[in-house]
Write a protein that holds these residues in place. Structure first.
Motif, PDB file in Angstrom:
ATOM      1  N   GLU A  84       0.833  -1.211   0.000  1.00  0.00           N
ATOM      2  CA  GLU A  84       0.000   0.000   0.000  1.00  0.00           C
ATOM      3  C   GLU A  84       0.866   1.260   0.000  1.00  0.00           C
ATOM      4  OE1 GLU A  84      -2.453  -0.479   3.400  1.00  0.00           O
ATOM      5  OE2 GLU A  84      -3.888  -1.833   2.409  1.00  0.00           O
ATOM      6  N   VAL A  85       1.898   1.267   0.855  1.00  0.00           N
ATOM      7  CA  VAL A  85       2.767   2.446   0.942  1.00  0.00           C
ATOM      8  C   VAL A  85       3.676   2.522  -0.276  1.00  0.00           C
ATOM      9  CG1 VAL A  85       4.656   3.515   2.233  1.00  0.00           C
ATOM     10  CG2 VAL A  85       2.682   2.578   3.442  1.00  0.00           C
ATOM     11  N   ALA A  86       4.213   1.395  -0.719  1.00  0.00           N
ATOM     12  CA  ALA A  86       5.084   1.396  -1.905  1.00  0.00           C
ATOM     13  C   ALA A  86       4.339   1.945  -3.110  1.00  0.00           C
ATOM     14  CB  ALA A  86       5.584  -0.017  -2.182  1.00  0.00           C
ATOM     15  N   SER A  87       3.063   1.600  -3.227  1.00  0.00           N
ATOM     16  CA  SER A  87       2.254   2.099  -4.336  1.00  0.00           C
ATOM     17  C   SER A  87       2.092   3.614  -4.249  1.00  0.00           C
ATOM     18  CB  SER A  87       0.886   1.412  -4.340  1.00  0.00           C
ATOM     19  OG  SER A  87       0.080   1.896  -5.380  1.00  0.00           O
ATOM     20  N   GLU A  88       1.842   4.122  -3.040  1.00  0.00           N
ATOM     21  CA  GLU A  88       1.728   5.571  -2.846  1.00  0.00           C
ATOM     22  C   GLU A  88       3.013   6.285  -3.259  1.00  0.00           C
ATOM     23  OE1 GLU A  88       0.852   6.365   1.194  1.00  0.00           O
ATOM     24  OE2 GLU A  88      -1.030   5.237   1.231  1.00  0.00           O
ATOM     25  N   LEU A  89       4.145   5.615  -3.023  1.00  0.00           N
ATOM     26  CA  LEU A  89       5.442   6.212  -3.325  1.00  0.00           C
ATOM     27  C   LEU A  89       5.857   6.001  -4.775  1.00  0.00           C
ATOM     28  CD1 LEU A  89       7.283   5.054  -0.072  1.00  0.00           C
ATOM     29  CD2 LEU A  89       6.522   7.378  -0.607  1.00  0.00           C
ATOM     30  N   GLY A  90       5.009   5.347  -5.556  1.00  0.00           N
ATOM     31  CA  GLY A  90       5.299   5.127  -6.962  1.00  0.00           C
ATOM     32  C   GLY A  90       6.291   4.015  -7.232  1.00  0.00           C
ATOM     33  N   ARG A  91       6.378   3.061  -6.319  1.00  0.00           N
ATOM     34  CA  ARG A  91       7.319   1.954  -6.478  1.00  0.00           C
ATOM     35  C   ARG A  91       6.579   0.631  -6.684  1.00  0.00           C
ATOM     36  NH1 ARG A  91      12.242   3.666  -5.396  1.00  0.00           N
ATOM     37  NH2 ARG A  91      12.504   5.577  -4.160  1.00  0.00           N
ATOM     38  N   SER A  92       7.071  -0.151  -7.604  1.00  0.00           N
ATOM     39  CA  SER A  92       6.538  -1.495  -7.775  1.00  0.00           C
ATOM     40  C   SER A  92       7.250  -2.433  -6.810  1.00  0.00           C
ATOM     41  CB  SER A  92       6.732  -1.973  -9.218  1.00  0.00           C
ATOM     42  OG  SER A  92       8.093  -1.957  -9.575  1.00  0.00           O
ATOM     43  N   VAL A  93       6.679  -3.611  -6.609  1.00  0.00           N
ATOM     44  CA  VAL A  93       7.220  -4.570  -5.636  1.00  0.00           C
ATOM     45  C   VAL A  93       7.462  -5.902  -6.340  1.00  0.00           C
ATOM     46  CG1 VAL A  93       6.819  -5.790  -3.477  1.00  0.00           C
ATOM     47  CG2 VAL A  93       6.006  -3.436  -3.739  1.00  0.00           C
ATOM     48  N   ILE A  94       8.674  -6.413  -6.210  1.00  0.00           N
ATOM     49  CA  ILE A  94       9.019  -7.735  -6.737  1.00  0.00           C
ATOM     50  C   ILE A  94       9.214  -8.666  -5.551  1.00  0.00           C
ATOM     51  CG2 ILE A  94      10.646  -9.071  -8.123  1.00  0.00           C
ATOM     52  CD1 ILE A  94      11.412  -6.484  -9.542  1.00  0.00           C
ATOM     53  N   ILE A  95       8.463  -9.759  -5.540  1.00  0.00           N
ATOM     54  CA  ILE A  95       8.448 -10.657  -4.389  1.00  0.00           C
ATOM     55  C   ILE A  95       9.233 -11.927  -4.692  1.00  0.00           C
ATOM     56  CG2 ILE A  95       6.984 -12.039  -2.874  1.00  0.00           C
ATOM     57  CD1 ILE A  95       4.747 -10.004  -3.442  1.00  0.00           C
ATOM     58  N   LEU A  96      10.056 -12.334  -3.733  1.00  0.00           N
ATOM     59  CA  LEU A  96      10.779 -13.597  -3.824  1.00  0.00           C
ATOM     60  C   LEU A  96      10.483 -14.420  -2.581  1.00  0.00           C
ATOM     61  CD1 LEU A  96      12.909 -15.566  -4.962  1.00  0.00           C
ATOM     62  CD2 LEU A  96      14.667 -14.183  -3.819  1.00  0.00           C
ATOM     63  N   SER A  97       9.864 -15.575  -2.770  1.00  0.00           N
ATOM     64  CA  SER A  97       9.662 -16.527  -1.680  1.00  0.00           C
ATOM     65  C   SER A  97      10.731 -17.599  -1.797  1.00  0.00           C
ATOM     66  CB  SER A  97       8.267 -17.158  -1.777  1.00  0.00           C
ATOM     67  OG  SER A  97       8.138 -18.205  -0.822  1.00  0.00           O
ATOM     68  N   ASP A 116      15.857  -1.126  -6.155  1.00  0.00           N
ATOM     69  CA  ASP A 116      16.582  -0.060  -5.467  1.00  0.00           C
ATOM     70  C   ASP A 116      16.905  -0.419  -4.020  1.00  0.00           C
ATOM     71  OD1 ASP A 116      16.441   1.616  -7.707  1.00  0.00           O
ATOM     72  OD2 ASP A 116      14.411   2.223  -7.163  1.00  0.00           O
ATOM     73  N   GLY A 117      16.201  -1.378  -3.478  1.00  0.00           N
ATOM     74  CA  GLY A 117      16.410  -1.799  -2.100  1.00  0.00           C
ATOM     75  C   GLY A 117      15.527  -2.991  -1.809  1.00  0.00           C
ATOM     76  N   MET A 118      15.765  -3.630  -0.648  1.00  0.00           N
ATOM     77  CA  MET A 118      15.026  -4.848  -0.343  1.00  0.00           C
ATOM     78  C   MET A 118      14.533  -4.873   1.102  1.00  0.00           C
ATOM     79  SD  MET A 118      16.888  -7.992  -2.353  1.00  0.00           S
ATOM     80  CE  MET A 118      18.352  -7.998  -1.342  1.00  0.00           C
ATOM     81  N   LEU A 119      13.324  -5.401   1.253  1.00  0.00           N
ATOM     82  CA  LEU A 119      12.798  -5.796   2.554  1.00  0.00           C
ATOM     83  C   LEU A 119      13.060  -7.286   2.693  1.00  0.00           C
ATOM     84  CD1 LEU A 119      10.983  -5.655   5.124  1.00  0.00           C
ATOM     85  CD2 LEU A 119       9.046  -6.072   3.615  1.00  0.00           C
ATOM     86  N   ILE A 120      13.694  -7.683   3.777  1.00  0.00           N
ATOM     87  CA  ILE A 120      13.993  -9.095   4.018  1.00  0.00           C
ATOM     88  C   ILE A 120      13.372  -9.508   5.336  1.00  0.00           C
ATOM     89  CG2 ILE A 120      15.821 -10.799   4.365  1.00  0.00           C
ATOM     90  CD1 ILE A 120      17.618  -9.101   2.613  1.00  0.00           C
ATOM     91  N   PHE A 121      12.705 -10.634   5.309  1.00  0.00           N
ATOM     92  CA  PHE A 121      11.993 -11.092   6.491  1.00  0.00           C
ATOM     93  C   PHE A 121      12.890 -11.973   7.363  1.00  0.00           C
ATOM     94  CE2 PHE A 121       7.897 -11.331   8.493  1.00  0.00           C
ATOM     95  CZ  PHE A 121       8.020 -12.446   9.310  1.00  0.00           C
ATOM     96  N   GLY A 122      13.116 -11.555   8.595  1.00  0.00           N
ATOM     97  CA  GLY A 122      13.832 -12.360   9.574  1.00  0.00           C
ATOM     98  C   GLY A 122      15.191 -12.833   9.098  1.00  0.00           C
ATOM     99  N   HIS A 123      15.432 -14.144   9.257  1.00  0.00           N
ATOM    100  CA  HIS A 123      16.713 -14.751   8.887  1.00  0.00           C
ATOM    101  C   HIS A 123      16.603 -15.525   7.581  1.00  0.00           C
ATOM    102  CE1 HIS A 123      18.917 -13.834  12.636  1.00  0.00           C
ATOM    103  NE2 HIS A 123      17.721 -13.897  13.192  1.00  0.00           N
ATOM    104  N   THR A 124      15.767 -15.037   6.667  1.00  0.00           N
ATOM    105  CA  THR A 124      15.587 -15.713   5.385  1.00  0.00           C
ATOM    106  C   THR A 124      16.883 -15.784   4.591  1.00  0.00           C
ATOM    107  OG1 THR A 124      13.346 -14.812   5.339  1.00  0.00           O
ATOM    108  CG2 THR A 124      14.173 -15.767   3.302  1.00  0.00           C
TER     109      THR A 124
END
Length: 332
Positions: A84-97, A116-124
């Motif tokens: 939701e916030v990334a969309s407001e900021l004009g950024r697309s999201v690429i997801i890797l499971s 441009d940067g990454m969100l990483i969950f825990g110790h993935t």
């Protein structure tokens, strides 16, 4: 370890952007400078990587999100808040499971070169790869892990709420407890929850592994536990999905909740409120975690902030009927 574009730039005495332009012909580079770059490339046996060149050239208007597994309401809520916030900021999201994937390190490095940067969950991501990404200057935000150098971290408070939950259960007079969650050593959040309840209950509580944080694993572990001779009087679960599995196990064995065994969870997903009995749990701001992570990463990408921040969000004990009878039930 592979030679990086940073090492080539250092050897040639130029910027990484100049190295990129010299190798790809994307901008003016003096002949002498190009010769120095090519000489450094040859001496170091450097092979240009998608990651290094992308970091040198600039932005992609996309963020990467690395999750261990997208199944389950917790991950979905965090991702919704982020998107939701990334969309407001004009950024697309690429997801890797990463679940079931091979060569995870290569996949993550490839993703880092396209965002441009990454969100990483825990110790993935393995720790050596985290250190490499930090060294390469990748903008990183971690959710649900301890602070680490060179990256932002966001997490929910665990210890105080776990202690409050344990104290509440002790007030009901229970004397035998089990903590369902696994494996404790691989999840900072769950480990803190375990240490919090154990700090209050001491030797009266034992840790029982579930393998994964799912309804199915909670059901399997609780079934074995409740069939035992010395079954616990209260089961504290690492999250609501495990707790829902424990509720199902008790029902199948003909045990009343909370009459025969009390059950508690963590997260306060929607199903926790509608379970019967309604599930006592700890509410954490899952969607806010995602939203705050998106804004934090944007600050790092745009240069609004260049020093890592470590944020802990407040959690709240929510008392319902699965842990015992109360004179006045707290609204769900």
């Amino acid at each position: 370890m592979d030679v990086t574009i940073y090492e080539v730039a250092k050897r040639a005495g130029v910027s990484i952007a100049t190295v990129s332009r010299a190798l790809r012909g994307t901008g003016p580079v003096a002949a002498k400078t190009r010769e120095k770059v090519l000489k450094a490339v040859e001496e170091l046996n450097y092979t240009p990587s998608h990651l290094g060149v992308s970091l040198a050239e600039g932005r992609h208007a996309a963020n990467g999100v690395v999750f261990p597994d997208l199944a389950g309401p917790y991950y979905a809520e965090v991702l919704l808040g982020y998107e939701e916030v990334a969309s407001e900021l004009g950024r697309s999201v690429i997801i890797l499971s990463t679940k079931g994937r091979t060569k995870v390190g290569d996949l993550i490095k490839d993703l880092a070169g396209r965002v441009d940067g990454m969100l990483i969950f825990g110790h993935t991501v393995p720790e050596p790869l985290v250190a490499e990404l930090v060294r390469l200057g990748v903008r990183l935000v971690f959710v649900s892990r301890d602070p680490l150098p060179g990256a932002d971290t966001l997490r929910s408070e665990n210890t105080a709420s776990a202690r409050a939950l344990a104290a509440h259960l002790r007030e009901h007079g229970y004397d035998r407890f089990a903590f369902l969650g696994a494996p404790l050593t691989s999840d900072d959040d769950v480990d803190e929850r375990w240490r919090g309840v154990r700090g209050v209950l001491g030797g009266a509580i034992e840790a029982v592994g579930t393998g994964h944080y799912t309804v199915e694993c909670g059901h399997e572990a609780a079934t074995k536990l409740l069939k035992g001779r010395d079954r616990p009087r209260a089961i504290v679960c690492s999250d609501d999905e495990v707790a829902l599995g424990a509720l199902l196990a008790a029902e199948e064995l003909g045990l009343a909740v909370p009459g025969d065994v009390a059950v508690t969870g963590w997260d306060d997903i929607m199903a926790a409120r509608h379970a019967r009995p309604a599930l006592t749990t700890v509410r954490q701001p899952m969607r806010e975690l995602g939203a705050r992570a998106a804004r934090a990463l944007d600050e790092l990408i745009t240069g609004a902030r260049d020093t890592p921040s470590h944020i802990v969000l407040t959690t709240e004990l929510v008392i319902r009927s699965s842990c015992g009878h109360h004179p006045q039930e707290v609204p769900t």
